[in-house]
Design an enzyme around this catalytic site. Structure first.
Site, PDB file in Angstrom:
ATOM      1  N   SER A 163       0.851  -1.194   0.000  1.00  0.00           N
ATOM      2  CA  SER A 163       0.000   0.000   0.000  1.00  0.00           C
ATOM      3  C   SER A 163       0.883   1.239   0.000  1.00  0.00           C
ATOM      4  O   SER A 163       1.975   1.227   0.580  1.00  0.00           O
ATOM      5  CB  SER A 163      -0.889   0.022   1.239  1.00  0.00           C
ATOM      6  OG  SER A 163      -1.523   1.285   1.356  1.00  0.00           O
ATOM      7  N   TYR A 176      -1.596  -0.114  10.350  1.00  0.00           N
ATOM      8  CA  TYR A 176      -1.749  -0.631   8.981  1.00  0.00           C
ATOM      9  C   TYR A 176      -0.530  -0.230   8.137  1.00  0.00           C
ATOM     10  O   TYR A 176       0.076  -1.066   7.453  1.00  0.00           O
ATOM     11  CB  TYR A 176      -3.038  -0.077   8.379  1.00  0.00           C
ATOM     12  CG  TYR A 176      -3.245  -0.394   6.920  1.00  0.00           C
ATOM     13  CD1 TYR A 176      -3.575  -1.686   6.512  1.00  0.00           C
ATOM     14  CD2 TYR A 176      -3.114   0.600   5.945  1.00  0.00           C
ATOM     15  CE1 TYR A 176      -3.767  -1.979   5.169  1.00  0.00           C
ATOM     16  CE2 TYR A 176      -3.309   0.316   4.601  1.00  0.00           C
ATOM     17  CZ  TYR A 176      -3.629  -0.975   4.219  1.00  0.00           C
ATOM     18  OH  TYR A 176      -3.818  -1.266   2.881  1.00  0.00           O
TER      19      TYR A 176
END
Ligand code: NAP
Length: 277
Positions: A163, A176
């Protein structure tokens, strides 16, 4: 990586730009077995479909039996249910995928992931553990279980769906982002270990993608910019990595710009990030 040809499966691509074919060269799809985690939804479902269209035999993982069965039917693949927050189920997934592949899995797409949004000190400890288990520990364990066979056979592809959060860091998504950064560094490290073995390691770096990810993390995506890209675009980048062995692919491609800016001019990057978010 061997060979040094500046191609991606025979061609440079919009998302990856100049990339190199890894040892083993472009992968002929026929007969190759691919395990796609998180294939019950979003990017994983699109990736399973894209790989199936290219002729790969696909093993699809998710948690919900019925949803997974639907995906498996669409891609003529084999469903394997597993909760990746549980180490034993991760092991069983690898074992089952090997059984389905007659002893081999040639392509591992580590895609399954969960997010969480909020102040890091408000994140429940149990949720931290679950997120790290699914987003970081499970991909490492699956890679650990499946790469030795790939190395023995002299061919393999491991693709991590990372990501942009893991490349830049994002306030409100600290755990995250940390998990994805860990995945990135793990990928870079094993890429070095596997050089010359025929096993290529890729990281696909999406920005914002139109999937149920945001609703699932409990916080919908509300920004006007950047606009979410369709999951199929990320899936196409995964397929290109599988076939060309590229080390990384940004989706969309311009995401490379803030990453490079942060690397070469961190002060400027932080000033811009503070101003424009
Ligand atoms: P998604 O539609 O929510 O899909 C997530 C997938 O992960 C689902 O198949 C889900 O399975 C699986 N999963 C979640 N928790 C699991 C668990 N405990 N055990 C097993 N499987 C689990 O989201 P997506 O956008 O396609 O996300 C795919 C990957 O892309 C993730 O790694 C995510 O971090 C990354 N990514 C997404 C975006 C974005 O904007 N959407 C941006 C950058 C990176 P179930 O159906 O069983 O829950």
């Amino acid at each position: 990586m061997s060979g040094g040809a500046e191609v991606d499966g025979g061609r440079a691509t919009a998302e990856t730009g100049r990339v190199r074919v890894a040892a083993g060269g472009p992968a002929p799809a026929k007969g190759r077995v691919a395990l796609v985690t998180g294939a019950s939804s979003g990017i994983g479902a699109a990736t399973a479909a894209a790989l199936a269209r290219r002729g790969y035999r696909v093993v699809v993982q998710g948690r919900d039996e019925r949803t997974l069965a639907e995906v498996a039917t669409k891609v003529a693949g084999v469903p394997v249910c597993a909760d990746l927050s549980r180490a034993r189920e991760v092991e069983r997934l690898a074992e089952r995928a090997l059984e389905v592949g007659g002893g081999r899995v040639d392509i591992l797409v580590n895609n399954a992931g969960v997010g969480w949004m909020g102040a890091f000190d408000a994140m429940p400890t149990e949720t931290v553990g679950q997120l790290l288990a699914v987003d970081l520990a499970a991909p490492i364990a699956l890679t650990r279980a499946l790469v030795p066979g790939m190395r023995e056979r002299g061919f393999g592809r491991v693709v991590f769906v990372g990501s942009i959060a893991g490349r830049l860091g994002v306030g409100g998504e600290a755990v995250y982002a940390g998990a994805k950064a860990g995945l990135d560094c793990f990928a870079e490290s094993i890429r070095g270990e596997l050089r010359g073995t025929g096993v290529a390691v890729s990281v696909v770096v999406p920005g914002v993608v139109a999937t149920p990810f945001f609703e699932r993390r409990g916080e919908p995506y509300t920004r006007r910019w950047p606009r979410p890209v369709p999951a199929g675009r990320v899936a196409d980048a995964v397929v290109r990595c599988v076939e060309g062995g590229a080390a990384e692919a940004y989706v969309p491609r311009w995401l490379r710009v803030p990453v490079v800016t942060r690397a070469v001019a961190p002060g400027v990057y932080r000033w811009l990030a503070g101003r424009f978010g």
